[in-house]
Scaffold this motif. Sequence first.
Motif, PDB file in Angstrom:
ATOM      1  N   MET A 190      -6.064  17.323  12.676  1.00 44.15           N
ATOM      2  CA  MET A 190      -6.576  18.531  13.312  1.00 44.15           C
ATOM      3  C   MET A 190      -8.070  18.641  13.071  1.00 44.15           C
ATOM      4  O   MET A 190      -8.588  18.273  12.033  1.00 44.15           O
ATOM      5  CB  MET A 190      -5.893  19.773  12.739  1.00 44.15           C
ATOM      6  N   SER A 191      -8.777  19.190  14.044  1.00 42.01           N
ATOM      7  CA  SER A 191     -10.194  19.427  13.901  1.00 42.01           C
ATOM      8  C   SER A 191     -10.409  20.661  13.052  1.00 42.01           C
ATOM      9  O   SER A 191      -9.505  21.466  12.844  1.00 42.01           O
ATOM     10  CB  SER A 191     -10.825  19.625  15.287  1.00 42.01           C
ATOM     11  N   PRO A 192     -11.638  20.916  12.531  1.00 45.69           N
ATOM     12  CA  PRO A 192     -11.888  22.103  11.737  1.00 45.69           C
ATOM     13  C   PRO A 192     -11.556  23.383  12.484  1.00 45.69           C
ATOM     14  O   PRO A 192     -11.207  24.381  11.878  1.00 45.69           O
ATOM     15  CB  PRO A 192     -13.388  21.992  11.405  1.00 45.69           C
ATOM     16  N   ALA A 193     -11.696  23.377  13.812  1.00 45.82           N
ATOM     17  CA  ALA A 193     -11.424  24.590  14.587  1.00 45.82           C
ATOM     18  C   ALA A 193      -9.943  24.813  14.791  1.00 45.82           C
ATOM     19  O   ALA A 193      -9.539  25.850  15.302  1.00 45.82           O
ATOM     20  CB  ALA A 193     -12.109  24.521  15.950  1.00 45.82           C
ATOM     21  N   GLY A 194      -9.129  23.851  14.433  1.00 46.65           N
ATOM     22  CA  GLY A 194      -7.690  24.008  14.575  1.00 46.65           C
ATOM     23  C   GLY A 194      -7.135  23.380  15.824  1.00 46.65           C
ATOM     24  O   GLY A 194      -5.932  23.317  16.002  1.00 46.65           O
ATOM     25  N   ALA A 195      -7.999  22.901  16.739  1.00 46.52           N
ATOM     26  CA  ALA A 195      -7.524  22.275  17.964  1.00 46.52           C
ATOM     27  C   ALA A 195      -7.196  20.817  17.685  1.00 46.52           C
ATOM     28  O   ALA A 195      -7.731  20.214  16.757  1.00 46.52           O
ATOM     29  CB  ALA A 195      -8.588  22.379  19.061  1.00 46.52           C
ATOM     30  N   PRO A 196      -6.320  20.197  18.473  1.00 42.12           N
ATOM     31  CA  PRO A 196      -6.023  18.786  18.279  1.00 42.12           C
ATOM     32  C   PRO A 196      -7.286  17.950  18.399  1.00 42.12           C
ATOM     33  O   PRO A 196      -8.186  18.271  19.180  1.00 42.12           O
ATOM     34  CB  PRO A 196      -5.030  18.475  19.408  1.00 42.12           C
ATOM     35  N   THR A 197      -7.374  16.887  17.620  1.00 39.42           N
ATOM     36  CA  THR A 197      -8.538  16.019  17.671  1.00 39.42           C
ATOM     37  C   THR A 197      -8.762  15.524  19.092  1.00 39.42           C
ATOM     38  O   THR A 197      -7.845  15.054  19.739  1.00 39.42           O
ATOM     39  CB  THR A 197      -8.340  14.826  16.730  1.00 39.42           C
ATOM     40  N   GLY A 198      -9.985  15.657  19.571  1.00 39.65           N
ATOM     41  CA  GLY A 198     -10.312  15.206  20.910  1.00 39.65           C
ATOM     42  C   GLY A 198     -10.201  16.294  21.952  1.00 39.65           C
ATOM     43  O   GLY A 198     -10.662  16.123  23.069  1.00 39.65           O
ATOM     44  N   LEU A 234      -5.982  25.313  25.867  1.00 35.56           N
ATOM     45  CA  LEU A 234      -4.557  25.575  25.679  1.00 35.56           C
ATOM     46  C   LEU A 234      -3.837  24.407  25.021  1.00 35.56           C
ATOM     47  O   LEU A 234      -2.666  24.539  24.668  1.00 35.56           O
ATOM     48  CB  LEU A 234      -3.905  25.902  27.027  1.00 35.56           C
ATOM     49  N   ALA A 235      -4.512  23.285  24.846  1.00 29.32           N
ATOM     50  CA  ALA A 235      -3.893  22.101  24.241  1.00 29.32           C
ATOM     51  C   ALA A 235      -4.001  22.173  22.723  1.00 29.32           C
ATOM     52  O   ALA A 235      -4.592  21.320  22.075  1.00 29.32           O
ATOM     53  CB  ALA A 235      -4.558  20.831  24.769  1.00 29.32           C
ATOM     54  N   THR A 236      -3.422  23.201  22.147  1.00 26.79           N
ATOM     55  CA  THR A 236      -3.475  23.405  20.708  1.00 26.79           C
ATOM     56  C   THR A 236      -2.119  23.870  20.214  1.00 26.79           C
ATOM     57  O   THR A 236      -1.373  24.527  20.948  1.00 26.79           O
ATOM     58  CB  THR A 236      -4.538  24.454  20.337  1.00 26.79           C
ATOM     59  N   ASP A 237      -1.804  23.523  18.977  1.00 25.77           N
ATOM     60  CA  ASP A 237      -0.585  24.054  18.378  1.00 25.77           C
ATOM     61  C   ASP A 237      -0.885  25.296  17.541  1.00 25.77           C
ATOM     62  O   ASP A 237      -0.017  25.822  16.863  1.00 25.77           O
ATOM     63  CB  ASP A 237       0.129  22.998  17.530  1.00 25.77           C
ATOM     64  N   GLY A 238      -2.138  25.748  17.608  1.00 26.69           N
ATOM     65  CA  GLY A 238      -2.550  26.928  16.869  1.00 26.69           C
ATOM     66  C   GLY A 238      -2.811  28.114  17.774  1.00 26.69           C
ATOM     67  O   GLY A 238      -2.366  28.165  18.921  1.00 26.69           O
ATOM     68  N   GLY A 241       0.144  27.995  20.369  1.00 29.44           N
ATOM     69  CA  GLY A 241       0.897  26.820  20.782  1.00 29.44           C
ATOM     70  C   GLY A 241       1.413  26.948  22.202  1.00 29.44           C
ATOM     71  O   GLY A 241       2.620  26.767  22.444  1.00 29.44           O
ATOM     72  N   PRO A 242       0.543  27.258  23.176  1.00 29.80           N
ATOM     73  CA  PRO A 242       1.022  27.548  24.537  1.00 29.80           C
ATOM     74  C   PRO A 242       1.872  26.455  25.154  1.00 29.80           C
ATOM     75  O   PRO A 242       2.802  26.745  25.913  1.00 29.80           O
ATOM     76  CB  PRO A 242      -0.290  27.740  25.336  1.00 29.80           C
TER      77      PRO A 242
END
Length: 395
Positions: free
Chosen positions: A1-9, A51-55, A88-89
Amino acid sequence: MSPAGAPTGALAAPGAVTTGPCAPVPSASRPPRPVPPPADPAARAVGGPALATDGLVRPAGTSVPPAVPATSWVVADLDSGDVLGGCGPHEYGTPASVQKLLLAATMLPKLDPRQVVTLTHGDLDIEPGSSAVGFAEGGRYRIETLWLGLLLKSGNEAANALARLGGGPDGLAGGLRAMNAHAQQLGALQTHAVTPSGLDGPGQFTSAYDLALIARACFADATFRRYDATRETTIPGQPALDEKSFEIQNDNQLLYRYPGALGGKTGFTDLARHTYVGAAEHDGRRLVVALLGAEVLDKRGWEQGADLLDWGFGVPRGAAVGRLVNPGELTATPSGSAATPPPLAAAGGPARLDPAGHRWSRPLVAVVLSAVVAGAAGLLLALRRRPRHVGPRQR
């Protein structure tokens, strides 16, 4: 995970704040979950890269949404399509009875509400103890009555009958195929129905984002809005079967307890846990909330949805982290015509998009073109070898 909480990339949308994880749910209260299909990066980015995040994702400058014990949720504007926030949309979840919204979106345009139909033994073949209206085998009911039983009492026998009636010659199987095709046409790429009622079945999944898309299609239909907001109705008796009439009430407590409530759908199974979709209108603004995998710790699913709606109505108009795609947007070919989406089950998961957002891939196109060229060459050779016939031929 990136520092912002989004998936890497993943690329954050301008003005979006992404944090994680979602509100934790006590593991002791959660049974084993079905294993979801492999994550599809293209499907997870539908509606916008944020929206591509699990957070948790929300517009910058807005308050933090209330923590709800659900694995995923989305709040969106039914009219503009703006996604106001989510957790986690695009995470896979099990739908339970909110699946009945996909059934409604698919079959309402196909079925005449005035038609009188007879319920069969197969319609009433539902899991013992699961939600049912109380329709009688061999009973004759208007299709409108089936819809009311489906949406007010979450009748699984009503779901079976409506899917069968809308499925054409193939009955229930045809109804399920139509539901899955309609989900793809709406852009709900992570949704795959195995049962029309939402009773658990292997390979049956959806996402909070997909549910918001499906709900938007439902609430665009005036007939759905009328059925879904009905608080009580009478199921007619069946004198030939010695069955008396009886009353049913709407199970969606949002209608009774939330100002401006438009309707929605509740759901629960042991695997799905609590699921919920609800919509409301304040000051001419219509919002929808969809949540999956909720546990009832201190609030029921509809109450968790109400808290998220309260938060959504506090988000300024125009503030968004993504959008709900329009029907047909992801199934359009480069020429602009509609393409038939491949079946979800064939790949074991949602079909991929190409970089332009179209539901086809270059290897598939190459195979199809090769087949066309080979077929044309074979036909030309056969025509050259075929003897000439004088006069018209009959077949």
